[in-house]
Design an enzyme around this catalytic site. Structure first.
Site, PDB file in Angstrom:
ATOM      1  N   HIS A  80       0.813  -1.211   0.000  1.00 16.20           N
ATOM      2  CA  HIS A  80       0.000   0.000   0.000  1.00 16.20           C
ATOM      3  C   HIS A  80       0.848   1.263   0.000  1.00 16.20           C
ATOM      4  CE1 HIS A  80       0.228  -0.222   4.555  1.00 16.20           C
ATOM      5  NE2 HIS A  80       0.237   1.095   4.424  1.00 16.20           N
ATOM      6  N   ASP A 217       1.108  -7.742   2.176  1.00 18.08           N
ATOM      7  CA  ASP A 217       1.303  -6.302   2.004  1.00 18.08           C
ATOM      8  C   ASP A 217       2.786  -5.951   1.874  1.00 18.08           C
ATOM      9  OD1 ASP A 217       0.878  -3.615   1.822  1.00 18.08           O
ATOM     10  OD2 ASP A 217      -0.308  -3.443   3.642  1.00 18.08           O
ATOM     11  N   SER A 655       3.931   2.138   8.511  1.00 13.12           N
ATOM     12  CA  SER A 655       3.672   1.259   7.374  1.00 13.12           C
ATOM     13  C   SER A 655       4.950   1.063   6.576  1.00 13.12           C
ATOM     14  CB  SER A 655       2.599   1.854   6.470  1.00 13.12           C
ATOM     15  OG  SER A 655       1.337   1.813   7.069  1.00 13.12           O
TER      16      SER A 655
END
Length: 720
Positions: A80, A217, A655
């Site tokens: 992402h 991810d 992230s």
């Protein structure tokens, strides 16, 4: 001036929770006992050195974290986090979001989205004395804000000896301390590998922030420099960056209770906010922002059919909107059923009582909380208008026009006097932002978003509106939806700002040329400028007052916590931090226990043919059904671990952060938190705070057996 306590030498006592805190690198030696107790095998004093392993393998992407996994500049981060670059290289005929991407060799790697950077932190320097030490106590409000800004810009200018470096001054504890951070800025970044979204985004919005999770991810970039080893713009002659250090990959991953740590750049937390700030955020800001985001999502989906060129352009926008809409929902749910507000009220009452119990403390801190509350109340007076206008301003051409006209005005000043974002140091990034507009813009979507939110804005009482905005859109009389639609149609049909060459040309035009323009979006920007500057001046005055009041409050809060032996760490502010803990499950509610690992079988069980969130290609379904796991099979799971939980204290910006084991080996990527821990931005709960990681065994198994990315696996240094 405010007396500065030795905050960063304060560590928590025995009553504190081991896993709470986002620690600055130079604090590691002081918490070494807790790190060792949790299981760390590395020397904490070595870890706090930015020029040594593992700190020099950790990098920032400017919003996400990443790390080097080879000496050839190979960078791993979340899928992402690379989503914008995957989208940038996607078309209807070649949709990399859907099919994934593997560069078979260096020459096949694709340019990342314009403006992409790899930032390698080289130094952190405490510059508090240089920022606030020479400002006379008589300087207040806007003057104080401008004095701080001027000193920050001067330090940055001294630090940035060339465009190869990016320097920023970060404030800690609300302006109580300042650190200058110097980063090597690599600007030739290329996409190397991304699994299809059916893996990289498996579960979509439904599984976002949820457990159990089965999301792959991750994605890979590569950093390139010129043949002299220095950052350079994209060129076929550039070569991979030679990383000073990179992480070894542990193919076995982790087991339950293993020590893990995350090194990264967490965005923002708010754990030291006042009662008034907490109440306002949870009773008005989050509910309203959640609604706006959900409406924004619906408009895009209604205006851009699935699979269309327009939808592809807005996929990244949709992902961001949905992510935070769900985030806000969890915040509200946790707040409404929890006792955070009551505990905050008690904490501040106890703080005031502690202050009042000592003549010395009362003299030093007596009015700190009351002064801050007064300023917070002022800051909330026009928040309804400002929040809605910020969502209107998210549309592309409106923001483009305003930035271009602001640039023309800023260029009339000496470079040192320009606002950050409009100085010579910013022009390369500014140009790239203008270059990339068309990859995320569609006129139909843009008009639909504007029509919806301007109609919402028109319902506000007149005293809560912006007169310049009202005048341009003819909102001074009764609102007419049809008239607004015609105006928006005209603006979009007659503007030329949807052309890249035109936008770039406007970067060099004068204020006079802007004022003469017939382009409706340029006219809009010109019409709003004076009003915007007046609002900015008011905001700077208030921000200057807060920059003086909040440090006084934080000084009192830190001294109070220190007296009780509680944790003292600065709120996250996008600077480099370390958080640590162990692999553990949790109990989200009475009668439920969540195990710390998910498996490939769980992923297959979620599979729904044709479902955009839970679809899987046939090759992975077959491999799972036949248990073709090879060396990545874990006997205690009877499968391959996909995701796992830990007690790490993280937030947005983490992230893409590498998860390391006790030896500093790469064992996964943190990419999310469980639903119950989202409120951790405001309130830490050791029983419910859990981070979610993608496991290394799942990454390697997918790359070797599903996506055919063996060339990338071969580049890694794998240990067992």
């Amino acid at each position: 001036m405010i007396k500065i306590l030795p905050v960063l030498s304060v560590v928590y006592g025995g009553s504190a929770l081991a896993d709470e805190g986002m620690w600055q690198p130079h604090q590691l030696q002081e918490i070494s006992g807790k790190l060792k107790q949790a299981g760390l095998e590395l020397d904490p004093s070595q870890m706090q050195n930015l020029n040594q392993f593992p700190m020099n393998a950790i990098i920032s992407l400017g919003g996400c974290t990443a790390s080097f996994l080879s000496e050839q500049g190979l960078v791993v981060t979340n899928h992402h986090c690379a989503y914008g670059s995957i989208q940038y290289n996607s078309t209807e005929k070649s949709n990399l979001l859907k099919q994934g991407f593997v560069a078979e060799d260096f020459t096949a790697e694709l340019p990342a989205a314009p403006g992409s950077r790899v930032y390698v932190t080289e130094s952190l320097t405490n510059v508090t004395d240089k920022i606030t030490g020479s400002i006379d106590k008589s300087v207040q409000g806007e003057a104080y804000y401008k004095a701080i800004e001027a000193k920050q810009k001067a330090l940055v200018a001294q630090c940035e000896t060339s465009q190869d470096y990016r320097c920023e001054v970060y404030s800690f504890h609300g302006g109580m301390e300042y650190f200058l951070i110097k980063q090597l800025a690599i600007r030739d970044v290329r996409l190397v590998y991304a699994p299809p979204s059916s893996i990289g985004k498996f579960g979509g919005d439904t599984d976002n922030w949820m457990w159990p999770r089965h999301t792959g991810d991750w994605a890979f970039y590569r950093a390139y420099v010129n043949k002299d080893g220095k950052p350079a713009d994209f060129s076929k002659d550039n070569v991979p960056f030679k990383a000073k250090a990179f992480l070894k990959v542990n193919a076995n991953g982790v087991e339950q209770d293993d020590y893990v740590m995350v090194l990264g750049y967490p965005g923002r937390t708010n754990r030291y906010r006042t009662v008034a700030e907490v109440e306002n955020q949870f009773t008005w800001v989050y509910p309203t922002a959640k609604r706006y985001r959900e409406e924004y999502i619906d408009i895009i989906k209604d205006s851009a059919p699935v699979g269309s060129e327009a939808r592809i352009k807005y996929e990244s926008t949709l992902a961001g909107l949905a992510n935070y809409a769900k985030n806000y929902g969890s915040m509200l749910e946790s707040y409404n059923k929890g006792d955070m507000l009551a505990r905050k009220q008690k904490e501040l009452a106890d703080l005031q009582a502690w202050i009042n119990s000592s003549t010395e403390r009362k003299q030093q801190y007596g009015k700190a909380l009351q002064q801050l509350d007064k300023l917070v109340a002022q800051s909330q007076q026009q928040q309804a208008r400002d929040l809605l206008l910020s969502y209107i301003g998210r549309t592309n051409l409106m923001g483009v026009a305003k930035r271009l006209y602001r640039l023309a005005n800023e260029k009339t000043k000496p470079d040192a006097e320009r606002k950050p974002g409009y100085q010579a140091r910013d022009m390369n990034r500014f140009t790239q932002s203008m270059t990339g507009v068309n990859r995320r813009y569609d006129a139909t979507v843009d008009k639909a978003v504007l029509a919806h939110f301007i109609a919402e804005y028109a319902t506000f009482p007149k005293d809560q509106r912006n007169a310049a905005f009202d005048k341009y859109f003819g909102l001074t009389q009764t609102f007419n939806e049809e008239k607004l639609q015609k105006q928006l149609d005209k603006m979009h049909s007659k503007t030329q700002l949807d052309e890249e060459a035109v936008r770039l040309a406007w970067m060099d035009k004068s204020v006079a040329e802007f004022k003469k323009s017939k382009d409706p979006y340029i006219q809009f920007a010109v019409s709003q400028y004076e009003s915007d500057m007046a609002q900015e001046q008011k905001l700077e005055a208030l921000t200057g007052q807060l920059a003086q009041a909040r440090p006084a409050y934080m000084q009192a809060m830190i001294a109070f916590k220190q007296s009780k032996g509680e944790p003292v760490y600065a709120d996250a502010n996008s600077s480099l931090r370390i958080t640590y803990g162990n692999v553990k499950g949790y109990s989200p509610q009475d009668g439920l226990v969540a195990k710390p690992f998910t498996t490939l079988e769980g992923m297959l069980a979620k599979y729904k043919p044709g479902d955009g969130e839970f679809d899987l290609f046939e090759n992975i379904r077959t491999a799972i059904a036949n248990k073709q796991y090879g060396k990545y099979y874990r006997q205690n799971l009877d499968s391959v671990p996909v995701n796992y939980l830990s007690t790490l204290d993280i937030t947005g910006g983490n992230s893409g952060s590498p998860t390391l084991n006790s030896k500093g080996e790469f064992v996964g990527l943190v990419f999310d938190g469980v639903y119950e821990s989202i409120i951790g931005d405001w309130d830490y709960n050791p029983e419910l705070n859990r981070a979610i990681h993608t496991s290394v065994p799942f990454m390697l198994w997918t790359m070797e057996n599903i996506d055919g990315a063996n060339n990338i696996v071969d580049e890694l240094t794998i240990v067992e």
